[in-house]
Design a protein around this motif. Structure first.
Motif, PDB file in Angstrom:
ATOM      1  N   GLU A  71     -19.120  14.522   1.651  1.00 31.61           N
ATOM      2  CA  GLU A  71     -18.547  15.255   1.443  1.00 31.61           C
ATOM      3  C   GLU A  71     -18.448  15.754  -0.099  1.00 31.61           C
ATOM      4  O   GLU A  71     -18.832  16.812  -0.761  1.00 31.61           O
ATOM      5  CB  GLU A  71     -16.827  14.564   1.221  1.00 31.61           C
TER       6      GLU A  71
ATOM      7  N   SER B 184     -21.020   4.408  10.883  1.00 32.74           N
ATOM      8  CA  SER B 184     -19.655   2.801  10.914  1.00 32.74           C
ATOM      9  C   SER B 184     -20.237   2.312  12.692  1.00 32.74           C
ATOM     10  O   SER B 184     -20.147   0.594  12.150  1.00 32.74           O
ATOM     11  CB  SER B 184     -17.952   3.569  11.155  1.00 32.74           C
TER      12      SER B 184
ATOM     13  N   ALA C 261      -2.077   4.437   0.868  1.00 30.11           N
ATOM     14  CA  ALA C 261      -2.414   4.537  -0.573  1.00 30.11           C
ATOM     15  C   ALA C 261      -2.381   5.736  -0.835  1.00 30.11           C
ATOM     16  O   ALA C 261      -1.519   6.088  -1.699  1.00 30.11           O
ATOM     17  CB  ALA C 261      -2.997   3.574  -1.325  1.00 30.11           C
ATOM     18  N   MET C 262      -3.194   6.645  -0.263  1.00 28.11           N
ATOM     19  CA  MET C 262      -3.479   8.183  -0.731  1.00 28.11           C
ATOM     20  C   MET C 262      -2.105   8.635   0.010  1.00 28.11           C
ATOM     21  O   MET C 262      -1.690   9.858  -0.851  1.00 28.11           O
ATOM     22  CB  MET C 262      -4.391   8.064   0.165  1.00 28.11           C
TER      23      MET C 262
ATOM     24  N   ALA D 251     -19.234   9.638   8.335  1.00 27.76           N
ATOM     25  CA  ALA D 251     -18.435   8.063   8.307  1.00 27.76           C
ATOM     26  C   ALA D 251     -18.589   7.244   9.666  1.00 27.76           C
ATOM     27  O   ALA D 251     -19.072   6.478   9.757  1.00 27.76           O
ATOM     28  CB  ALA D 251     -17.228   8.292   7.793  1.00 27.76           C
TER      29      ALA D 251
ATOM     30  N   MET E 253      -4.039   9.382  -8.626  1.00 27.98           N
ATOM     31  CA  MET E 253      -5.804   9.096  -8.621  1.00 27.98           C
ATOM     32  C   MET E 253      -6.606   9.356  -8.959  1.00 27.98           C
ATOM     33  O   MET E 253      -7.205  10.708  -8.665  1.00 27.98           O
ATOM     34  CB  MET E 253      -5.655   8.575  -6.960  1.00 27.98           C
TER      35      MET E 253
ATOM     36  N   ALA F   4     -17.227   9.625   2.178  1.00 25.39           N
ATOM     37  CA  ALA F   4     -17.191  10.451   0.204  1.00 25.39           C
ATOM     38  C   ALA F   4     -18.024  11.522  -0.298  1.00 25.39           C
ATOM     39  O   ALA F   4     -18.530  12.384  -0.533  1.00 25.39           O
ATOM     40  CB  ALA F   4     -16.889   9.434  -0.484  1.00 25.39           C
TER      41      ALA F   4
ATOM     42  N   LEU G 266      -9.340   9.435  -4.311  1.00 28.08           N
ATOM     43  CA  LEU G 266      -8.913  10.026  -3.146  1.00 28.08           C
ATOM     44  C   LEU G 266     -10.071   9.896  -1.987  1.00 28.08           C
ATOM     45  O   LEU G 266     -10.106   9.600  -0.870  1.00 28.08           O
ATOM     46  CB  LEU G 266      -8.532  10.719  -3.358  1.00 28.08           C
ATOM     47  N   ARG G 267     -10.760  10.274  -2.640  1.00 29.54           N
ATOM     48  CA  ARG G 267     -12.531  11.027  -1.627  1.00 29.54           C
ATOM     49  C   ARG G 267     -13.184   9.320  -0.548  1.00 29.54           C
ATOM     50  O   ARG G 267     -12.864  10.367   0.516  1.00 29.54           O
ATOM     51  CB  ARG G 267     -13.754  11.134  -2.235  1.00 29.54           C
ATOM     52  N   HIS G 268     -12.627   8.640  -1.201  1.00 29.16           N
ATOM     53  CA  HIS G 268     -12.765   6.869  -0.245  1.00 29.16           C
ATOM     54  C   HIS G 268     -11.547   7.119   0.674  1.00 29.16           C
ATOM     55  O   HIS G 268     -12.263   6.263   1.954  1.00 29.16           O
ATOM     56  CB  HIS G 268     -13.364   6.060  -1.305  1.00 29.16           C
ATOM     57  N   LEU G 269     -10.867   6.959   0.527  1.00 28.74           N
ATOM     58  CA  LEU G 269      -9.247   6.536   0.782  1.00 28.74           C
ATOM     59  C   LEU G 269      -9.038   7.908   2.022  1.00 28.74           C
ATOM     60  O   LEU G 269      -9.083   7.790   3.469  1.00 28.74           O
ATOM     61  CB  LEU G 269      -8.316   7.272  -0.073  1.00 28.74           C
ATOM     62  N   ARG G 270     -10.082   9.230   1.403  1.00 27.90           N
ATOM     63  CA  ARG G 270     -10.301   9.704   2.817  1.00 27.90           C
ATOM     64  C   ARG G 270     -10.238   9.721   4.223  1.00 27.90           C
ATOM     65  O   ARG G 270     -10.396  10.054   5.637  1.00 27.90           O
ATOM     66  CB  ARG G 270     -10.845  11.278   2.501  1.00 27.90           C
ATOM     67  N   TYR G 271     -11.833   8.396   4.328  1.00 30.13           N
ATOM     68  CA  TYR G 271     -12.155   8.610   5.584  1.00 30.13           C
ATOM     69  C   TYR G 271     -12.366   7.319   5.681  1.00 30.13           C
ATOM     70  O   TYR G 271     -12.781   6.389   7.046  1.00 30.13           O
ATOM     71  CB  TYR G 271     -13.891   8.473   5.076  1.00 30.13           C
ATOM     72  N   THR G 272     -11.332   6.228   5.726  1.00 30.87           N
ATOM     73  CA  THR G 272     -10.872   4.979   5.668  1.00 30.87           C
ATOM     74  C   THR G 272     -10.433   5.034   7.217  1.00 30.87           C
ATOM     75  O   THR G 272     -11.276   3.683   7.881  1.00 30.87           O
ATOM     76  CB  THR G 272      -9.400   3.967   5.190  1.00 30.87           C
ATOM     77  N   PRO G 273      -9.940   5.273   7.925  1.00 30.33           N
ATOM     78  CA  PRO G 273      -9.735   5.351   9.060  1.00 30.33           C
ATOM     79  C   PRO G 273     -11.074   4.986  10.150  1.00 30.33           C
ATOM     80  O   PRO G 273     -11.553   4.938  10.551  1.00 30.33           O
ATOM     81  CB  PRO G 273      -8.718   6.338   9.692  1.00 30.33           C
ATOM     82  N   VAL G 274     -11.857   6.810  10.127  1.00 26.27           N
ATOM     83  CA  VAL G 274     -12.859   7.097  10.197  1.00 26.27           C
ATOM     84  C   VAL G 274     -14.291   5.795  10.195  1.00 26.27           C
ATOM     85  O   VAL G 274     -14.833   5.463  10.435  1.00 26.27           O
ATOM     86  CB  VAL G 274     -13.165   8.845  10.357  1.00 26.27           C
ATOM     87  N   ALA G 275     -13.802   5.310   9.561  1.00 28.88           N
ATOM     88  CA  ALA G 275     -14.856   4.252   8.728  1.00 28.88           C
ATOM     89  C   ALA G 275     -14.855   2.878   8.956  1.00 28.88           C
ATOM     90  O   ALA G 275     -15.090   2.529  10.296  1.00 28.88           O
ATOM     91  CB  ALA G 275     -14.801   4.184   7.753  1.00 28.88           C
ATOM     92  N   VAL G 276     -13.668   2.504   9.584  1.00 28.17           N
ATOM     93  CA  VAL G 276     -13.151   1.111   9.665  1.00 28.17           C
ATOM     94  C   VAL G 276     -12.922   0.990  11.608  1.00 28.17           C
ATOM     95  O   VAL G 276     -13.163   0.276  12.014  1.00 28.17           O
ATOM     96  CB  VAL G 276     -11.623   0.815   9.372  1.00 28.17           C
TER      97      VAL G 276
ATOM     98  N   GLY H 102     -17.069  -1.127   7.588  1.00 31.52           N
ATOM     99  CA  GLY H 102     -16.046   0.082   7.403  1.00 31.52           C
ATOM    100  C   GLY H 102     -16.114   0.321   5.934  1.00 31.52           C
ATOM    101  O   GLY H 102     -16.491   1.523   4.839  1.00 31.52           O
TER     102      GLY H 102
ATOM    103  N   LEU I 144       0.869  -1.541  -0.011  1.00 33.32           N
ATOM    104  CA  LEU I 144       0.309  -0.304   0.118  1.00 33.32           C
ATOM    105  C   LEU I 144       1.401   1.433  -0.049  1.00 33.32           C
ATOM    106  O   LEU I 144       0.545   2.285  -1.068  1.00 33.32           O
ATOM    107  CB  LEU I 144      -0.569  -0.014   1.264  1.00 33.32           C
TER     108      LEU I 144
ATOM    109  N   ALA J 287     -19.415   3.214   5.807  1.00 31.24           N
ATOM    110  CA  ALA J 287     -19.377   4.172   6.249  1.00 31.24           C
ATOM    111  C   ALA J 287     -17.662   5.336   5.538  1.00 31.24           C
ATOM    112  O   ALA J 287     -18.646   5.826   5.182  1.00 31.24           O
ATOM    113  CB  ALA J 287     -18.060   4.230   7.875  1.00 31.24           C
ATOM    114  N   MET J 288     -17.342   4.503   5.165  1.00 31.12           N
ATOM    115  CA  MET J 288     -16.484   4.895   4.214  1.00 31.12           C
ATOM    116  C   MET J 288     -17.464   5.656   2.590  1.00 31.12           C
ATOM    117  O   MET J 288     -17.093   6.769   2.010  1.00 31.12           O
ATOM    118  CB  MET J 288     -15.565   4.071   2.600  1.00 31.12           C
TER     119      MET J 288
ATOM    120  N   GLU K 123      -9.979  11.410  -8.466  1.00 30.71           N
ATOM    121  CA  GLU K 123     -10.746  11.792  -7.595  1.00 30.71           C
ATOM    122  C   GLU K 123     -11.853  11.237  -7.108  1.00 30.71           C
ATOM    123  O   GLU K 123     -11.748  10.743  -4.953  1.00 30.71           O
ATOM    124  CB  GLU K 123     -11.581  12.833  -8.342  1.00 30.71           C
TER     125      GLU K 123
END
Lengths: 107, 238
Positions: free
Chosen positions: B228, B197, B86-87, B193, A33, B225, A38-48, B217, A20, B220-221, A35
């Motif tokens: 936003e 979640s 990755a971001m 989110a 990448m 998004a 990127l918009r989804h990756l921004r929320y990975t920590p607060v989602a998981v 997860g 990764l 919530a993602m 857009e």
């Protein structure tokens, strides 16, 4: 989990995390990448992460799955302090003190 | 005016990375303790810390291993926690993409949240630096941050066995996660989110082997998004 499974998890997690991190720097290079990704990756920590802890807060294993007022109170205190101070360490400290205080008071 | 050598960029990165020791050290200590409590031995704990160096995903993995989740679910969930990297990788590529591949590999290995935050700020402030200077800054920051993670985990794992169960350490992981999440809730989208979640995870807690967590997860993602996008559209029409 057996010893073999434990080591498999450790190795796969190590390799996967490296992939990764290396992805764009090493392999994909300068191509941007999309857009929406990127918009989804921004929320990975607060989602998981909240999904991971929510059941552990509401039905803790240590009490055999019974909702525990002390642990619930500590969870709320941790979030409240984190929101107010924007500081994870104060938040942990406040949460831990609340937990021990409540465990002691509620016996 | 001559450009300053990479050496000074390295030490600037090192100095600017040092304050993060205050964050890394306690988390490393806690991880060592929690991993030991979850049943990992010293070699397993240290292998995970050195190979993965990504705090939140390590806590997630250890928590799920203690819950007896299947190995595959543990790996997928912990990697989902790390997707944001990755971001980071994409964001740094315009600055570091021309470095030799061994340097990029080493950068990728130490691309933790703190190093990313420092580097992103540095390259925004000083975009004119050479690739060598930018790489040197990154390595300085890595050197200030990463060894603490290994060292403090080792101390925590060694101490862990001596801590009695009356300390309610089962709750160290939930508290740690909540403390990491709360300061991240800066925008309505982040808040949405997180709330989605929690709700979906509780509703799907009946699903076998923690698989409800993966669904929660993803949903919530999407919620973050979409919030936003919705806010951006609202601003555009105003």
């Amino acid at each position: 989990m057996t010893t073999v499974e434990t080591w498999a998890v450790i190795l796969l997690l190590g390799v996967g995390t490296f992939v990764l991190r290396f992805s764009f720097l090493g392999m994909i290079g300068g191509r941007p990448m999309p857009e929406w990704v990127l918009r989804h990756l921004r929320y990975t920590p607060v989602a998981v992460l909240p999904a991971l802890v929510a059941p552990a807060v509401v039905w803790p294993a240590a009490t055999g799955g019974e909702t525990d007022p002390a642990r619930l109170l500590a969870a709320f205190a941790t979030v409240a302090i984190g929101l107010a101070t924007r500081n994870a360490l104060w938040s942990i400290l406040g949460g831990a003190l609340t937990l021990y205080g409540a465990l002691w008071l509620l016996g | 005016m001559t450009a300053s050598p990479p050496r000074s960029a390295f030490w600037r990165g090192f100095r600017e990375g040092l304050p993060f020791v205050l964050v890394i050290a306690p988390f490393g200590l806690l991880f060592g303790v929690v991993a030991t409590e979850a049943g990992l031995n010293l070699a397993e704990t240290m292998a995970m810390t050195v190979l993965v160096i990504a705090g939140a995903s390590q806590f997630a993995a250890v928590q799920m291993m203690a819950d007896n989740a299947p190995a595959l679910v543990v790996v997928v969930t912990a990697l989902a926690v790390n997707l944001r990297m990755a971001m980071y990788s994409a964001a740094l590529t315009p600055h570091l993409g021309r470095a030799p591949v061994w340097q990029r590999a080493l950068i990728a290995y130490t691309l933790v949240d703190q190093c990313y935050a420092l580097a992103a700020q540095e390259y925004e402030l000083r975009p004119q630096q050479s690739t060598a200077q930018k790489v040197a800054y990154f390595f300085g920051a890595s050197l200030a941050v990463c060894p603490w993670w290994y060292g403090m985990t080792l101390i925590g794992a060694t101490l862990g066995e001596a801590i009695p169960p009356s300390f309610a350490l089962d709750f160290a992981v939930p508290i740690t996660f909540l403390a990491m999440i709360a300061p991240m809730l800066r925008t309505l989208a982040h808040l949405a989110a997180a709330l989605v979640s929690v709700s979906v995870a509780l509703m799907l807690a009946w699903m076998p082997h923690n698989t409800g967590l993966l669904v929660a997860g993803l949903v919530a993602m999407a919620a973050g998004a979409q919030t936003e996008l919705w806010q951006a559209r609202r601003r555009a029409t105003q």
